[in-house]
Design a protein around this motif. Structure first.
Motif, PDB file in Angstrom:
ATOM      1  N   ARG A 113       0.828  -1.208   0.000  1.00 30.30           N
ATOM      2  CA  ARG A 113       0.000   0.000   0.000  1.00 30.30           C
ATOM      3  C   ARG A 113       0.864   1.260   0.000  1.00 30.30           C
ATOM      4  O   ARG A 113       0.564   2.242  -0.681  1.00 30.30           O
ATOM      5  CB  ARG A 113      -0.927  -0.012   1.216  1.00 30.30           C
TER       6      ARG A 113
ATOM      7  N   LEU B 250       2.459   1.727  -3.501  1.00 23.97           N
ATOM      8  CA  LEU B 250       1.476   2.218  -4.466  1.00 23.97           C
ATOM      9  C   LEU B 250       1.126   3.674  -4.196  1.00 23.97           C
ATOM     10  O   LEU B 250       0.989   4.482  -5.128  1.00 23.97           O
ATOM     11  CB  LEU B 250       0.212   1.349  -4.417  1.00 23.97           C
ATOM     12  N   THR B 251       1.006   4.015  -2.948  1.00 25.53           N
ATOM     13  CA  THR B 251       0.688   5.409  -2.593  1.00 25.53           C
ATOM     14  C   THR B 251       1.823   6.332  -3.039  1.00 25.53           C
ATOM     15  O   THR B 251       1.583   7.427  -3.588  1.00 25.53           O
ATOM     16  CB  THR B 251       0.476   5.538  -1.074  1.00 25.53           C
TER      17      THR B 251
ATOM     18  N   ARG C 101      -7.206   8.192  -6.167  1.00 24.85           N
ATOM     19  CA  ARG C 101      -6.550   6.899  -6.311  1.00 24.85           C
ATOM     20  C   ARG C 101      -5.850   6.457  -5.014  1.00 24.85           C
ATOM     21  O   ARG C 101      -5.853   5.277  -4.654  1.00 24.85           O
ATOM     22  CB  ARG C 101      -5.549   6.959  -7.469  1.00 24.85           C
TER      23      ARG C 101
ATOM     24  N   VAL D  36      -6.596   3.112  -2.910  1.00 18.09           N
ATOM     25  CA  VAL D  36      -5.551   2.174  -2.487  1.00 18.09           C
ATOM     26  C   VAL D  36      -5.618   1.921  -0.983  1.00 18.09           C
ATOM     27  O   VAL D  36      -5.494   0.777  -0.513  1.00 18.09           O
ATOM     28  CB  VAL D  36      -4.169   2.708  -2.891  1.00 18.09           C
TER      29      VAL D  36
END
Length: 281
Positions: free
Chosen positions: A28, A31-32, A48, A52
């Motif tokens: 996470r 992706l962040t 987004r 996530v």
């Protein structure tokens, strides 16, 4: 380090849970970070990143539940069994509590009223959420009729047994009594007329009050009483004996006395008639 200890640690659910949490949080976070460094608009980035985070949180919950599903199932069964045991143990108390709420809502009686619950008859001396206390009254006794026994009625009895409020019968009652004699040459309808006259005489002193009270009870309770005039009827029983039945609306404390006076008058009448028949024979 001991290989067996390492194997136990790697296979322990705490270690697996920690690995799942770390992996999900790491993915996470990556992706962040990637979304934050992208060239998307700020609104798209926030949307987004929020997606996530939500997906990551959902995966965290699912992962932890998947690891501990056996323990959670056993725990749930234990809670269910415990809940069932608590319900069974407190069933009577819960029923009494609901019965108390039902009675309070219905206002079927208050402290000081005379009530009959099933076969129990008494004056309400106390009432709480779980039980009602009655000072027992003999339903066949007259006058005050107190037996000296205290009854504790659980409130769940209000669901299973009929409850009658007899408060209006504290002062005046419909008292019925019968006199039985073997069949003879005396006409029982002469005795009926005689008893009706004697009842009228014995009840004359309270007739006006009885009439007002009778109307009050009929209006309040929606019933039709026999009073204030006494009713006398003649029937026979299975043995062929004459049965004279009298019903009188009178003060409770006078009922026994009136019955005894009328019975005494009847036997005086009966023996006088019997003597006249013998003398004329």
């Amino acid at each position: 380090m001991n290989p067996e200890l390492l194997e136990q640690i790697f296979h322990s659910k705490l270690f697996i849970t920690l690995c799942v949490v770390v992996v999900i949080l790491l993915v996470r976070g990556l992706l962040t970070l990637a979304i934050a460094r992208s060239n998307w608009a700020k609104a798209d980035k926030r949307r987004r990143i929020n997606t996530v985070h939500n997906i990551g949180n959902l995966l965290l919950v699912i992962g932890v539940i998947a690891v501990w599903v056996t323990e959670l199932r056993d725990f749930a069964l234990s809670i269910a069994a415990f809940s069932v045991a608590i319900v069974l143990a407190l069933r009577e108390a819960v029923q009494c509590l609901v019965g108390g709420l039902y009675q309070a809502n219905m206002r079927s009686f208050t402290v000081g009223d005379w009530i009959k619950v099933g076969d129990q008859f008494g004056e309400v001396t106390d009432s709480d959420w779980l039980s009602t206390t009655l000072l027992e009254i003999d339903p066949h006794g007259l006058g005050n009729g107190y037996t000296g026994t205290t009854l504790y009625i659980p409130n769940n009895a209000f669901f299973t047994q009929p409850v009658k409020n007899l408060n209006f019968m504290r002062r005046y009652i419909e008292h019925t009594f019968s006199i039985t004699r073997e069949r003879s040459e005396i006409n029982p309808f002469e005795a009926k007329k005689f008893i009706a006259e004697r009842l009228k005489e014995h009840c004359e002193s309270f007739r006006e009050v009885a009439e007002r009270y009778c109307k009050l009870i009929e209006n309040r309770m929606g019933v039709e009483l026999s009073g204030p005039d006494a009713k006398v009827s003649v029937t026979t029983n299975d043995l062929g004996h004459d049965v004279i039945t009298a019903t009188v609306f009178c003060p409770r404390e006078e009922a026994t006395n009136i019955e005894q006076l009328v019975t005494e008058d009847f036997y005086a009448f009966w023996f006088e008639k019997t003597k006249q028949l013998k003398d004329s024979a």
